[in-house]
Write a protein that holds these residues in place. Structure first.
Motif, PDB file in Angstrom:
ATOM      1  N   GLU A 130       0.826  -1.202   0.000  1.00  0.00           N
ATOM      2  CA  GLU A 130       0.000   0.000   0.000  1.00  0.00           C
ATOM      3  C   GLU A 130       0.863   1.255   0.000  1.00  0.00           C
ATOM      4  O   GLU A 130       0.581   2.216  -0.719  1.00  0.00           O
ATOM      5  N   ILE A 131       1.940   1.241   0.790  1.00  0.00           N
ATOM      6  CA  ILE A 131       2.839   2.390   0.853  1.00  0.00           C
ATOM      7  C   ILE A 131       3.531   2.588  -0.482  1.00  0.00           C
ATOM      8  O   ILE A 131       3.664   3.714  -0.971  1.00  0.00           O
ATOM      9  N   THR A 132       3.991   1.480  -1.091  1.00  0.00           N
ATOM     10  CA  THR A 132       4.674   1.570  -2.382  1.00  0.00           C
ATOM     11  C   THR A 132       3.743   2.116  -3.447  1.00  0.00           C
ATOM     12  O   THR A 132       4.121   2.965  -4.258  1.00  0.00           O
ATOM     13  N   TYR A 133       2.488   1.642  -3.437  1.00  0.00           N
ATOM     14  CA  TYR A 133       1.489   2.131  -4.398  1.00  0.00           C
ATOM     15  C   TYR A 133       1.211   3.612  -4.181  1.00  0.00           C
ATOM     16  O   TYR A 133       1.162   4.397  -5.123  1.00  0.00           O
ATOM     17  N   PHE A 134       1.074   3.993  -2.922  1.00  0.00           N
ATOM     18  CA  PHE A 134       0.805   5.387  -2.588  1.00  0.00           C
ATOM     19  C   PHE A 134       1.962   6.271  -3.051  1.00  0.00           C
ATOM     20  O   PHE A 134       1.764   7.350  -3.615  1.00  0.00           O
ATOM     21  N   SER A 135       3.184   5.809  -2.831  1.00  0.00           N
ATOM     22  CA  SER A 135       4.366   6.587  -3.209  1.00  0.00           C
ATOM     23  C   SER A 135       4.530   6.675  -4.713  1.00  0.00           C
ATOM     24  O   SER A 135       5.169   7.598  -5.218  1.00  0.00           O
ATOM     25  N   ALA A 136       3.951   5.709  -5.446  1.00  0.00           N
ATOM     26  CA  ALA A 136       4.108   5.700  -6.898  1.00  0.00           C
ATOM     27  C   ALA A 136       3.458   6.906  -7.556  1.00  0.00           C
ATOM     28  O   ALA A 136       3.762   7.227  -8.698  1.00  0.00           O
ATOM     29  N   PHE A 137       2.538   7.576  -6.851  1.00  0.00           N
ATOM     30  CA  PHE A 137       1.907   8.770  -7.390  1.00  0.00           C
ATOM     31  C   PHE A 137       2.790   9.999  -7.226  1.00  0.00           C
ATOM     32  O   PHE A 137       2.446  11.077  -7.698  1.00  0.00           O
ATOM     33  N   ASN A 138       3.926   9.846  -6.538  1.00  0.00           N
ATOM     34  CA  ASN A 138       4.817  10.967  -6.289  1.00  0.00           C
ATOM     35  C   ASN A 138       5.881  11.003  -7.366  1.00  0.00           C
ATOM     36  O   ASN A 138       6.693  10.080  -7.485  1.00  0.00           O
ATOM     37  N   LYS A 139       5.913  12.071  -8.135  1.00  0.00           N
ATOM     38  CA  LYS A 139       6.824  12.153  -9.274  1.00  0.00           C
ATOM     39  C   LYS A 139       8.280  12.037  -8.854  1.00  0.00           C
ATOM     40  O   LYS A 139       9.060  11.292  -9.462  1.00  0.00           O
ATOM     41  N   GLY A 191      -3.028  -1.442  -4.148  1.00  0.00           N
ATOM     42  CA  GLY A 191      -1.752  -2.101  -4.344  1.00  0.00           C
ATOM     43  C   GLY A 191      -1.139  -1.808  -5.694  1.00  0.00           C
ATOM     44  O   GLY A 191      -1.830  -1.571  -6.694  1.00  0.00           O
ATOM     45  N   ILE A 192       0.179  -1.835  -5.724  1.00  0.00           N
ATOM     46  CA  ILE A 192       0.909  -1.503  -6.945  1.00  0.00           C
ATOM     47  C   ILE A 192       0.723  -2.575  -8.014  1.00  0.00           C
ATOM     48  O   ILE A 192       0.816  -2.302  -9.209  1.00  0.00           O
ATOM     49  N   GLY A 193       0.427  -3.825  -7.587  1.00  0.00           N
ATOM     50  CA  GLY A 193       0.152  -4.875  -8.552  1.00  0.00           C
ATOM     51  C   GLY A 193      -1.083  -4.577  -9.376  1.00  0.00           C
ATOM     52  O   GLY A 193      -1.090  -4.743 -10.606  1.00  0.00           O
ATOM     53  N   GLN A 194      -2.148  -4.119  -8.710  1.00  0.00           N
ATOM     54  CA  GLN A 194      -3.378  -3.750  -9.414  1.00  0.00           C
ATOM     55  C   GLN A 194      -3.147  -2.546 -10.319  1.00  0.00           C
ATOM     56  O   GLN A 194      -3.747  -2.442 -11.394  1.00  0.00           O
ATOM     57  N   LEU A 195      -2.287  -1.631  -9.869  1.00  0.00           N
ATOM     58  CA  LEU A 195      -1.969  -0.462 -10.692  1.00  0.00           C
ATOM     59  C   LEU A 195      -1.325  -0.897 -11.998  1.00  0.00           C
ATOM     60  O   LEU A 195      -1.705  -0.428 -13.079  1.00  0.00           O
ATOM     61  N   LEU A 232       7.466  -2.894  -8.310  1.00  0.00           N
ATOM     62  CA  LEU A 232       6.775  -4.150  -7.990  1.00  0.00           C
ATOM     63  C   LEU A 232       7.779  -5.291  -7.848  1.00  0.00           C
ATOM     64  O   LEU A 232       7.673  -6.113  -6.930  1.00  0.00           O
ATOM     65  N   ILE A 233       8.765  -5.337  -8.730  1.00  0.00           N
ATOM     66  CA  ILE A 233       9.811  -6.372  -8.653  1.00  0.00           C
ATOM     67  C   ILE A 233      10.598  -6.246  -7.355  1.00  0.00           C
ATOM     68  O   ILE A 233      10.879  -7.236  -6.672  1.00  0.00           O
ATOM     69  N   LEU A 234      10.936  -5.011  -6.994  1.00  0.00           N
ATOM     70  CA  LEU A 234      11.682  -4.774  -5.751  1.00  0.00           C
ATOM     71  C   LEU A 234      10.861  -5.183  -4.541  1.00  0.00           C
ATOM     72  O   LEU A 234      11.397  -5.726  -3.571  1.00  0.00           O
ATOM     73  N   LEU A 235       9.561  -4.925  -4.610  1.00  0.00           N
ATOM     74  CA  LEU A 235       8.674  -5.306  -3.504  1.00  0.00           C
ATOM     75  C   LEU A 235       8.651  -6.818  -3.332  1.00  0.00           C
ATOM     76  O   LEU A 235       8.770  -7.334  -2.218  1.00  0.00           O
ATOM     77  N   VAL A 236       8.524  -7.553  -4.437  1.00  0.00           N
ATOM     78  CA  VAL A 236       8.500  -9.016  -4.385  1.00  0.00           C
ATOM     79  C   VAL A 236       9.840  -9.555  -3.907  1.00  0.00           C
ATOM     80  O   VAL A 236       9.905 -10.476  -3.085  1.00  0.00           O
TER      81      VAL A 236
END
Length: 211
Positions: free
Chosen positions: A116-125, A169-173, A197-201
């Motif tokens: 969730e944090i990774t997905y949230f951060s993905a919106f930050n340029k 989640g970033i996977g759904q994104l 996503l790869i780094l998360l896994v």
């Protein structure tokens, strides 16, 4: 939608404030950036610059989402305890449910929280660009420069596309980007998302190997 006032001390108010902050985070960052650039006073610009640095750290993101999760679990219990006509039987039941839910979160919730944090951060340029800079074999200096501009268009697109608002989640994104052909429109952004996503896994796999 408004942020709660600091004077509101009940748990539900804190929970509402955290939820609002998460939903309004990009707008809050925009306002702080405006203060940094156009603030009337030097001290004001310095404080805004420090604040934006703190807000965009992983620790701040982790704390924000962790507290939202914890307060969300206990929100119904909090409201039950604040009602004047307290139903003790149901209140005690909610205590047990909250304890069980918190235990589940402690045992099995860390991976979903990290996602969730990774997905949230993905919106930050800036975070996407910083991630790309760490992997020069995947992103050349020219591509990093292109990514800067591509992110601007991507973020505006995301905020105005309803299909992306309910993703978890970033996977759904990543899946939704492929489904809507956004991976073709924003290839560099998509590469950054898949890299995250790869780094998360990989991080989860390493953790499981040691624990």
């Amino acid at each position: 939608m408004n942020l709660k006032r600091p004077g509101d001390t009940c748990w539900s108010s804190h929970y509402g404030a955290l939820v609002n902050l998460i939903h309004m985070f990009s707008s809050v960052i925009d306002v702080i950036e405006t203060i940094i650039e156009d603030g009337l006073y030097f001290n004001q610009r310095v404080e805004a610059n420090i604040l934006i640095g703190l807000l965009q750290t992983f620790q701040s993101m982790f704390d924000l989402h962790l507290m939202k999760g914890v307060l969300g679990i206990s929100n119904e219990l909090s409201q039950a305890l604040q009602r004047k006509d307290q139903d003790i039987v149901n209140a005690m039941k909610l205590v047990d449910i909250s304890k069980q839910h918190l235990q589940v979160m402690r045992d099995d919730g860390w991976n979903s929280l990290l996602e969730e944090i990774t997905y949230f951060s993905a919106f930050n340029k800036q975070k996407l660009i910083r991630l790309a800079q760490f992997y020069p074999s995947d992103f050349s200096m020219v591509q990093v420069s292109f990514l800067d501009n591509q992110c601007e268009t991507y973020i505006h697109d995301m905020r105005s596309t309803e299909e992306f608002s309910a993703l978890k989640g970033i996977g759904q994104l990543a899946e939704k980007m492929v489904e809507m052909k956004k991976d073709v429109s924003y290839p560099l952004v998509y590469s950054s998302v898949t890299l995250a996503l790869i780094l998360l896994v990989a991080t989860t796999t390493v953790e499981r190997a040691f624990f």
